[in-house]
Design an enzyme around this catalytic site. Structure first.
Site, PDB file in Angstrom:
ATOM      1  N   LYS A 172       0.884  -1.171   0.000  1.00 36.11           N
ATOM      2  CA  LYS A 172       0.000   0.000   0.000  1.00 36.11           C
ATOM      3  C   LYS A 172       0.925   1.224   0.000  1.00 36.11           C
ATOM      4  CE  LYS A 172      -1.744   3.002   1.945  1.00 36.11           C
ATOM      5  NZ  LYS A 172      -1.475   4.418   1.519  1.00 36.11           N
ATOM      6  N   CYS A 280      13.989  10.820   6.335  1.00 35.80           N
ATOM      7  CA  CYS A 280      13.970  10.457   7.758  1.00 35.80           C
ATOM      8  C   CYS A 280      15.368  10.478   8.344  1.00 35.80           C
ATOM      9  CB  CYS A 280      13.343   9.090   7.948  1.00 35.80           C
ATOM     10  SG  CYS A 280      14.360   7.813   7.241  1.00 35.80           S
TER      11      CYS A 280
END
Ligand code: NAD
Length: 496
Positions: A172, A280
């Protein structure tokens, strides 16, 4: 308008009752729509993956690896197209997108070693005539849920290893930039994967919640922001699934007085502003030890930032592109506003830069803020924009305490020429990935990636050796073939 759909059981599908706009962040224009999968669509993908599992599980690892070899070739052949797709929806400049893709391909290369990686452990004669071995069996249907900021690389952290270990997969992707992710999965299909082994469902929380609660899904890998990572981890666990959920970050670099300052400045520029700070592992805080180090750092950073160019993804002369959405642009600007209101000094102000010809793009220029303190909201939060904040401290211990006290523990770095200080730092800092004069210590594909504290929920890190453990379960078999005619007596003692 084009609707980005799903890949289910080897077929492309665009059916969706609900859709959402995708934007080109460089122009600010809506470019496509993405289909948001319903519960029924996700359940269909799970059924396809479940059906494909028995045959794929029994396919020899060497054959599974051959698909990965072909996949790697297809990724390389299509790299320019993939980088263009990433740029259109994410905003990354092509040199940055190419770096992300290359890091993703390295994970495919690692997955090509599956026959070696899946070798078990064997002990002969653990007892008289008894042999014992451990083998690593696939879990079944596993799912991956990925963020917008690495639409190629982060999915490639997950499914090549999951699939080569014998699992079937449902991905997803982020609904904000799904096209390159879907195209890459189609390439894997083209590489010769049987139908149903890789499935992609686009969507939002509705789709994710099916993956988290359906008992046919055995494990979930997640990468995204910390509040969602925490939700994913607790929900997956409550539903009996194995889960690794990687979250957000606030990565500090310590700059010591003895550092090679020009080198530190060059490294900080790329690590703080590359990809608009939407990494990140971006360095978003520089902790300068001593006012002399701080003053030098701020002066040199200010000078080095003057020629930086923010602009459209399509111009490879630009250093970095826009941020992902208008809402995110406003949020990043809001953090700069709040730092200013809290008394910090905006040394270089990137709010509302002029980008000629791209008036409606979601741009934030490189920003440098001095005099930031730990109580400020802009220090505590993950800004995820091209903003570097300077915190001034007096000692290295103070700098390390700051890092250790922060809720996140993804990456960190120290700039120094002092080996003893560097060793003490790497030994004692409470962070998962540490750099010594290396600003973005993202582990290579044959190590594993993961932060500490609220940057990772779960035990195993992403990709590399930990991925073999995450995507398999150990089975230990103990075997005896008694010699013909030998009869054993009954024993009620525990076997020893
Ligand atoms: P996000 O958490 O908003 O979204 C990540 C995924 O979760 C997407 O697929 C999204 O559709 C889904 N999602 C969002 N809200 C949800 C909800 N309420 N319920 C269920 N699913 C939901 O993250 P993002 O903005 O796409 O990505 C940026 C974040 O990801 C940053 O915090 C960044 O630090 C983090 N990140 C972490 C790593 C890492 O390795 N630690 C790597 C890349 C990005």
């Amino acid at each position: 308008m084009t609707v980005v759909g799903h890949l289910i059981n080897g077929e492309m599908r665009t059916d969706a009752a609900r859709t959402q706009a995708i934007f080109n962040p460089s122009t600010g224009e809506e470019s496509k729509q993405v289909a948001l999968a319903s519960v029924a669509t996700v359940e269909e993908a799970i059924a396809a993956a479940e059906q494909a599992f028995p045959a794929w599980r029994n396919t020899p690892p060497a054959k599974r690896a051959q698909v990965m070899f072909r996949f790697k070739t297809l990724l390389e052949e299509n790299s320019a197209k993939i980088c263009e797709m990433i740029g259109e929806e994410h905003g990354k400049i092509s040199h940055d997108a190419a770096g992300e893709l290359q890091r993703g391909i390295e994970n495919v290369e690692y997955a090509c070693g599956a026959p070696e990686l899946l070798k078990g452990e064997h002990s002969r004669n653990v007892g008289p005539g008894i042999d014992s071995w451990s083998e690593f069996q696939p879990l079944g249907v596993v799912a991956g849920i990925t963020p917008f900021n690495f639409p190629a690389m982060v999915p490639l952290w997950m499914y090549p290893m999951a699939i080569v270990c014998g699992n079937t997969f449902i991905l997803k992707p982020s609904e904000r930039d799904p096209s390159s992710t879907l195209f890459i999965a189609q390439l894997l299909q083209e590489a010769g994967l049987p139908k149903g082994v890789i499935n992609v469902v686009n969507g939002d929380k509705e789709a994710v919640d099916v993956l988290l609660t359906d008992s046919r899904v055995k494990a979930v890998s997640f990468v995204g922001s910390t509040p969602i990572a925490e939700y994913i981890y607790s929900t997956a666990n409550a539903n009996g699934k194995r889960c690794q959920a990687l979250g957000g970050a606030k990565n500090h670099a310590i700059v010591m007085q003895d550092a090679d300052m020009d080198n530190a400045v060059n490294q900080l520029l790329g690590a703080a502003f590359g990809s608009s700070g939407e990494r990140c592992m971006a360095l978003s805080v520089a902790v300068a030890v001593g006012d002399e180090a701080a003053d030098t750092l701020v002066a040199k950073m200010k000078a080095a930032m003057a020629p930086l160019k923010v602009g459209a993804f399509s111009n490879s002369d630009n250093d970095f592109g826009p941020v992902i959405t208008r809402a995110h642009q406003l949020k990043v600007n809001g953090f700069i506003d709040s730092a200013e209101a809290d008394g910090a000094t905006i040394v270089v102000d990137g709010r509302n830069p002029v980008v000629e010809g791209y008036d409606d793009g979601f741009f934030v220029g490189a920003t440098l803020i001095d005099g930031v303190t730990p109580t400020m909201e802009s220090y505590q939060a993950e800004i995820f924009g091209p903003v570097l904040q300077i915190v001034r401290v007096n000692t290295m211990e103070e700098a390390m305490k700051l890092i250790n006290d922060h809720e996140y523990g993804n990456g960190t770095c120290i700039f120094t020429r002092d080996g003893e200080a560097a060793r003490y730092f790497s030994d004692n800092i409470q962070v998962g990935m540490v750099g010594i004069n290396v600003p973005l210590p993202v582990p290579v594909a044959y190590h594993s990636f993961g932060g500490w504290k609220r940057s990772l929920f779960g035990d195993l890190h992403a990709y590399g050796p930990d991925a073999v453990r995450f995507y398999t379960k150990r089975k230990t078999i103990t075997q005896r073939w008694p010699s013909s005619g030998v009869r054993e007596g009954v024993s009620f003692a525990f076997p020893s």
